[in-house]
Scaffold this active site. Structure first.
Site, PDB file in Angstrom:
ATOM      1  N   CYS A  29       5.794  -6.916   7.804  1.00  0.00           N
ATOM      2  CA  CYS A  29       6.857  -6.273   8.783  1.00  0.00           C
ATOM      3  C   CYS A  29       7.137  -7.275   9.912  1.00  0.00           C
ATOM      4  O   CYS A  29       6.409  -7.871  10.590  1.00  0.00           O
ATOM      5  CB  CYS A  29       6.492  -4.854   9.393  1.00  0.00           C
ATOM      6  SG  CYS A  29       7.895  -4.051  10.289  1.00  0.00           S
ATOM      7  N   CYS A  88      -1.619   6.483  10.080  1.00  0.00           N
ATOM      8  CA  CYS A  88      -0.170   5.843  10.227  1.00  0.00           C
ATOM      9  C   CYS A  88      -0.514   4.566  11.055  1.00  0.00           C
ATOM     10  O   CYS A  88      -1.318   4.843  12.010  1.00  0.00           O
ATOM     11  CB  CYS A  88       0.405   6.742  11.252  1.00  0.00           C
ATOM     12  SG  CYS A  88       1.020   8.281  10.732  1.00  0.00           S
ATOM     13  N   CYS A 117       5.734  -4.243  16.414  1.00  0.00           N
ATOM     14  CA  CYS A 117       5.206  -3.177  17.205  1.00  0.00           C
ATOM     15  C   CYS A 117       3.851  -3.560  17.698  1.00  0.00           C
ATOM     16  O   CYS A 117       3.023  -3.751  16.793  1.00  0.00           O
ATOM     17  CB  CYS A 117       5.453  -1.902  16.668  1.00  0.00           C
ATOM     18  SG  CYS A 117       7.144  -1.424  16.546  1.00  0.00           S
ATOM     19  N   SER A 168      11.049   6.110  15.380  1.00  0.00           N
ATOM     20  CA  SER A 168       9.785   5.909  16.060  1.00  0.00           C
ATOM     21  C   SER A 168      10.298   5.474  17.608  1.00  0.00           C
ATOM     22  O   SER A 168      10.601   4.385  17.745  1.00  0.00           O
ATOM     23  CB  SER A 168       9.168   4.574  15.486  1.00  0.00           C
ATOM     24  OG  SER A 168       8.704   4.871  14.104  1.00  0.00           O
ATOM     25  N   LEU A 169       9.952   6.556  18.472  1.00  0.00           N
ATOM     26  CA  LEU A 169      10.399   6.408  19.903  1.00  0.00           C
ATOM     27  C   LEU A 169       9.316   5.793  20.820  1.00  0.00           C
ATOM     28  O   LEU A 169       9.613   4.720  21.240  1.00  0.00           O
ATOM     29  CB  LEU A 169      11.043   7.684  20.263  1.00  0.00           C
ATOM     30  CG  LEU A 169      11.543   7.582  21.638  1.00  0.00           C
ATOM     31  CD1 LEU A 169      12.927   6.761  21.539  1.00  0.00           C
ATOM     32  CD2 LEU A 169      12.149   9.132  22.283  1.00  0.00           C
ATOM     33  N   CYS A 200       3.504   8.451   0.822  1.00  0.00           N
ATOM     34  CA  CYS A 200       3.906   7.603   1.799  1.00  0.00           C
ATOM     35  C   CYS A 200       4.330   6.204   1.105  1.00  0.00           C
ATOM     36  O   CYS A 200       3.285   5.476   0.577  1.00  0.00           O
ATOM     37  CB  CYS A 200       3.121   7.577   3.160  1.00  0.00           C
ATOM     38  SG  CYS A 200       3.403   6.383   4.245  1.00  0.00           S
ATOM     39  N   ASN A 248      -3.584   5.668  16.018  1.00  0.00           N
ATOM     40  CA  ASN A 248      -4.804   5.345  15.308  1.00  0.00           C
ATOM     41  C   ASN A 248      -5.376   3.950  15.404  1.00  0.00           C
ATOM     42  O   ASN A 248      -4.486   2.970  15.621  1.00  0.00           O
ATOM     43  CB  ASN A 248      -4.352   5.360  13.453  1.00  0.00           C
ATOM     44  CG  ASN A 248      -4.068   6.819  13.375  1.00  0.00           C
ATOM     45  OD1 ASN A 248      -4.914   7.736  13.614  1.00  0.00           O
ATOM     46  ND2 ASN A 248      -2.765   7.229  12.975  1.00  0.00           N
ATOM     47  N   CYS A 303       0.736  -1.549  15.521  1.00  0.00           N
ATOM     48  CA  CYS A 303       0.753  -1.401  14.165  1.00  0.00           C
ATOM     49  C   CYS A 303       0.287  -2.568  13.375  1.00  0.00           C
ATOM     50  O   CYS A 303       0.346  -3.814  13.710  1.00  0.00           O
ATOM     51  CB  CYS A 303       2.269  -1.124  13.827  1.00  0.00           C
ATOM     52  SG  CYS A 303       2.379  -0.953  11.920  1.00  0.00           S
ATOM     53  N   GLU A 321       0.918  -1.063  -0.019  1.00  0.00           N
ATOM     54  CA  GLU A 321      -0.015   0.246  -0.142  1.00  0.00           C
ATOM     55  C   GLU A 321       0.829   1.536  -0.077  1.00  0.00           C
ATOM     56  O   GLU A 321       2.034   1.410   0.327  1.00  0.00           O
ATOM     57  CB  GLU A 321      -0.903  -0.169   1.140  1.00  0.00           C
ATOM     58  CG  GLU A 321      -2.211  -0.961   1.168  1.00  0.00           C
ATOM     59  CD  GLU A 321      -3.014  -0.668   2.198  1.00  0.00           C
ATOM     60  OE1 GLU A 321      -4.200  -1.028   1.835  1.00  0.00           O
ATOM     61  OE2 GLU A 321      -2.794  -0.489   3.385  1.00  0.00           O
ATOM     62  N   SER A 333      11.847   6.762   7.925  1.00  0.00           N
ATOM     63  CA  SER A 333      11.285   6.354   9.269  1.00  0.00           C
ATOM     64  C   SER A 333      11.838   4.911   9.688  1.00  0.00           C
ATOM     65  O   SER A 333      11.690   4.043   8.995  1.00  0.00           O
ATOM     66  CB  SER A 333       9.750   6.528   9.512  1.00  0.00           C
ATOM     67  OG  SER A 333       9.506   6.297  10.884  1.00  0.00           O
TER      68      SER A 333
HETATM   69  N1  SAH Z   1       9.039   0.740  10.558  1.00  0.00           N
HETATM   70  C1  SAH Z   1       9.209   2.115  10.470  1.00  0.00           C
HETATM   71  C2  SAH Z   1       8.494   2.752   9.237  1.00  0.00           C
HETATM   72  C3  SAH Z   1       7.030   2.754   9.553  1.00  0.00           C
HETATM   73  S1  SAH Z   1       6.469   4.265   9.757  1.00  0.00           S
HETATM   74  C4  SAH Z   1       8.994   2.603  11.752  1.00  0.00           C
HETATM   75  O1  SAH Z   1       8.781   2.152  12.590  1.00  0.00           O
HETATM   76  O2  SAH Z   1       9.449   3.716  11.978  1.00  0.00           O
HETATM   77  C5  SAH Z   1       5.079   4.449  10.464  1.00  0.00           C
HETATM   78  C6  SAH Z   1       4.876   5.209  11.831  1.00  0.00           C
HETATM   79  O3  SAH Z   1       3.825   5.132  12.136  1.00  0.00           O
HETATM   80  C7  SAH Z   1       5.911   4.756  12.583  1.00  0.00           C
HETATM   81  O4  SAH Z   1       6.355   5.678  13.502  1.00  0.00           O
HETATM   82  C8  SAH Z   1       5.032   3.834  13.549  1.00  0.00           C
HETATM   83  O5  SAH Z   1       5.406   3.516  14.707  1.00  0.00           O
HETATM   84  C9  SAH Z   1       3.858   4.486  13.582  1.00  0.00           C
HETATM   85  N2  SAH Z   1       2.630   3.832  13.725  1.00  0.00           N
HETATM   86  C10 SAH Z   1       2.350   2.471  13.940  1.00  0.00           C
HETATM   87  N3  SAH Z   1       1.306   2.098  14.147  1.00  0.00           N
HETATM   88  C11 SAH Z   1       0.678   3.218  14.404  1.00  0.00           C
HETATM   89  C12 SAH Z   1      -0.719   3.732  15.022  1.00  0.00           C
HETATM   90  N4  SAH Z   1      -1.477   2.352  14.949  1.00  0.00           N
HETATM   91  N5  SAH Z   1      -1.030   4.861  15.230  1.00  0.00           N
HETATM   92  C13 SAH Z   1      -0.199   5.804  14.900  1.00  0.00           C
HETATM   93  N6  SAH Z   1       1.164   5.448  14.425  1.00  0.00           N
HETATM   94  C14 SAH Z   1       1.359   4.426  14.391  1.00  0.00           C
END
Ligand code: SAH
Length: 343
Positions: free
Chosen positions: A112, A333, A116, A214-215, A105, A290, A119, A92, A191
Site C-alpha cells: 500500500c 485489522c 498510515c 478510515s478517519l 476481507c 492492533n 498499519c 492475504e 473502506s
Molecule cells: N486502505 C483502506 C483499506 C484498509 S481497511 C483504508 O484505509 O480504509 C483496514 C482498516 O484497518 C482501516 O480502517 C485501517 O485504517 C485500519 N487499520 C490499519 N492498521 C490498523 C491497526 N494496526 N489496528 C487497527 N486498525 C487498523
C-alpha cells in the site's frame, strides 16, 4: 509470459473480446458463467467449441489463486490465507464467521502506498495493484476451500481500493452480476483512507455498497501526523465528500476510528469527533489498535474505549467497538502484510 485472466474483464468486455475473435457474443455469457461457477480450466467448459477454447487459451487464463499458507484461529475460527498470484507475489485474505454467514476481507493491492503510521500493509510500500480477477479470485479460492457460500465481502485487506479504482469497479460489477458471484452490493463494504476525488466518482455511480471511511483522528493536526493522505485531503474536504456521497446514494456511511493509547483516545477528542460528524447519516466503528511491531502504538484500555463510545452515543451517533477476530493468527485489522517471512 503471464496470461491475462478472463476474470479481469466484465461481461461486456468479454463479449467484445469474443466478438472480435469472430465468434458469437452469447459464448461470452456461457464462459462468464463457467468462470463464476468455479471452473478453473477450459476442459470443464463442456459447451464451448474447441476452436474458441484454443483461441482463448493462447492469450487468457482461467485459474484461481494458489493457497500458499492457511492459518486457522483457535479462538473464533477466523482463517487467514496467504495466496499466491500468477507473478509470484502474495496477498492475504481473511475469512470471518458471523451468525449471519461468512464474510471475507479481501486485499486490493500488493502492499500500500498510503503510509498510515499504524498499519503493517504499508511498511514495504505499494508493489502493485491487483487486477479485478485477482480480487475476485480471493473470494473464489477461499470459498472453494471452505466448501460454503461466502455472503459478504469487505474491502478492508491490504491496499487502498480507491487507489485501484477501475479494477475495483470491475470487481464490484462481477461480484454483483447474477451470472457472476451474484452478491448484492448491500453485502459489500469498501473502506478508504479518504481519496476525496475518488469518493466523488464513486458517489456518481450510485451503488448500494457501504462506504467506510478510515478517519482515526478528530482534527487535521493529529490526522496528518498518523495519516499522510490528510495532507492532500484534509478532514473538511473529506467530510464534504462524505456528505455528498450520502446525498447521492442515500446510504449510511461508517467511520472507522482506531483507538491508540495517548494519541487519539481521550474524552475531549471524542467530543471533537462528535462535533465533526453530528447530524450525519453515519455509524462509528471503534477499533482498539492492533499491534504492529514497526509502529510502537498500543491499544487504549477498556475504560477509555467505553468512555469514548459513550460520548458518541450520548451525542446521538451510534458507535460500536469492533470485535477483534483472529488475534492469535495476526489476522486483525492492519496486521496483514503478506510476507512469508514475517508472519
Ligand atoms: N486502505 C483502506 C483499506 C484498509 S481497511 C483504508 O484505509 O480504509 C483496514 C482498516 O484497518 C482501516 O480502517 C485501517 O485504517 C485500519 N487499520 C490499519 N492498521 C490498523 C491497526 N494496526 N489496528 C487497527 N486498525 C487498523
Amino acid at each position: 509470459m503471464i496470461k491475462t485472466n478472463l476474470k479481469d474483464f466484465t461481461l461486456s468486455e468479454l463479449e467484445k473480446i469474443i466478438s472480435d475473435m469472430g465468434e458469437q457474443r452469447f459464448r461470452a455469457k456461457q464462459i462468464f458463467k463457467w468462470l463464476y461457477d468455479g471452473a478453473e480450466s477450459y476442459e470443464e467448459m463442456t459447451n464451448i467449441p474447441k476452436r474458441l477454447i484454443e483461441k482463448l487459451d493462447e492469450k487468457y487464463s482461467v485459474n484461481n489463486l494458489k493457497i500458499e499458507q492457511k492459518f486457522v484461529s483457535r479462538i473464533d475460527e477466523t482463517r487467514r490465507y496467504l495466496l499466491q498470484l500468477d507473478d509470484g507475489n502474495f496477498v492475504e485474505s481473511v475469512l470471518m464467521k458471523y451468525h449471519h454467514g461468512y464474510t471475507i476481507c479481501v486485499s486490493s493491492q500488493v502492499g500500500c502506498a498510503m503510509g498510515c503510521a499504524f498499519c503493517a500493509s504499508t511498511v514495504g510500500g505499494r508493489v502493485r495493484s491487483l487486477t479485478a480477477g485477482e480480487i475476485i479470485g480471493q473470494v473464489m479460492t477461499v470459498q472453494k476451500d471452505l466448501g460454503q457460500r461466502i455472503s459478504n465481502i469487505v474491502m478492508m485487506g491490504m491496499g487502498e481500493p480507491l487507489d485501484n479504482f477501475d479494477n475495483v469497479m470491475r470487481f464490484l460489477e462481477n461480484v454483483n452480476n447474477p451470472l457472476g458471484l451474484n452478491i448484492g452490493h448491500r453485502h459489500i463494504t469498501l473502506s478508504t483512507c479518504g481519496l476525496v476525488d475518488k469518493i466523488y466518482e464513486l458517489a456518481h455511480r450510485k451503488m448500494q455498497i457501504t462506504l467506510s471511511i478510515s478517519l482515526h483522528a478528530p482534527n487535521d493536526e493529529k490526522r496528518s501526523a498518523i495519516m499522510p493522505v490528510n495532507k492532500k485531503y484534509n478532514i473538511e474536504k473529506l467530510l464534504k465528500a462524505c456528505r455528498y456521497y450520502i446525498e447521492q446514494t442515500g446510504r449510511r456511511i461508517s467511520f472507522e476510528y482506531t483507538l491508540i493509547r495517548g494519541v487519539n483516545d481521550n474524552e475531549a477528542e471524542a467530543r471533537e469527533l462528535l462535533k465533526l460528524i453530528k447530524g450525519m447519516l453515519c455509524h462509528v466503528n471503534l477499533i482498539p489498535v492492533n499491534e504492529v511491531k514497526e509502529s510502537g502504538f498500543s491499544a487504549s484500555d477498556r475504560n477509555a474505549v467505553e468512555k469514548f463510545r459513550a460520548v458518541l452515543e450520548n451525542g446521538g451517533i451510534s458507535a460500536t467497538v469492533r470485535r477483534e477476530m483472529g488475534a492469535d493468527i495476526s489476522a486483525a485489522c492492519g496486521q496483514l502484510r503478506a510476507n512469508r517471512n514475517a508472519q
